[in-house]
Design an enzyme around this catalytic site. Structure first.
Site: not given
Ligand SMILES: CC[C@@H](C(=O)O)C(=O)SCCNC(=O)CCNC(=O)[C@H](O)C(C)(C)COP(=O)(O)OP(=O)(O)OC[C@H]1O[C@@H](n2cnc3c(N)ncnc32)[C@H](O)[C@@H]1OP(=O)(O)O
Ligand SMILES: [Co+2]
Length: 150
Positions: A8, A88, A137
């Protein structure tokens, strides 16, 4: 790691209801599942099916995800992307523990424990900064008769 099926594409949205209307009315989606809450992940989820190469509705799914509560992991993403957007990619693997060990051996940052995802199979996430900017993921391929729990 051997690249598996693209299960997905996670699409973050501030409103699952609005996104359902978009995929149905603009994109012509014919199979949209009933939304449900996944509290452990802090998201409301809705799957939209797409056809596979044979025309059957077995292609890659769109996974619409809306924040559930203020502490949702989606909060930061939606603050930066208020309209939502691609969040993702999720690839299947045959053995989740083996895949996790392989990513760890490569020095990739795994985000939290392996847990049960929206398809009822084990998943984990790899940090976007270690994956060419793409939050990734990894999900164990669903198998008939198999049952997993946290
Ligand atoms: C539906 C259930 C399940 C499934 O079975 O399919 C799912 O898919 S659940 C989906 C939601 N769950 C998750 O996303 C869990 C994993 N994610 C995380 O742990 C956090 O979201 C993260 C990725 C570590 C980001 O954490 P956050 O607190 O938002 O940190 P920042 O905002 O400081 O981001 C750090 C850095 O990373 C960039 N970033 C954040 N999210 C993404 C993204 N989705 N894609 C690409 N880049 C991302 C963000 O822009 C920051 O970059 P800089 O600004 O350059 O530092
Ligand atoms: Co997912």
């Amino acid at each position: 790691m051997k690249l598996g099926r693209l299960n997905h594409i996670g699409v973050a949205t501030p409103s699952i209801a609005d996104s359902i209307a978009f995929y149905r009315d603009v994109m012509g989606a014919t199979k949209i599942h009933t939304p449900f809450d996944l509290e452990e992940q802090g998201v409301k989820v809705c799957f939209v099916d797409t056809p596979g190469a044979d025309g059957a509705m077995n292609g890659t799914q769109i996974e619409l995800i809306e924040p559930l509560g203020e502490n949702s992991t989606l909060a930061g993403f939606l603050a930066k992307n208020p309209l939502g957007g691609q969040h993702h990619l999720c690839f299947e693997v045959p053995d989740i523990a083996e895949a996790r060990s392989e990513f760890e051996a490569l020095g990739k940052r795994i985000l939290g424990p392996t847990r049960i995802g929206a398809h009822g199979t084990p998943i984990f996430f790899v940090h976007p900064k270690d994956m060419g900017g793409m939050l990734t993921e990894i999900m164990e391929t669903p198998r008939e008769g198999a049952h997993w729990s946290n």
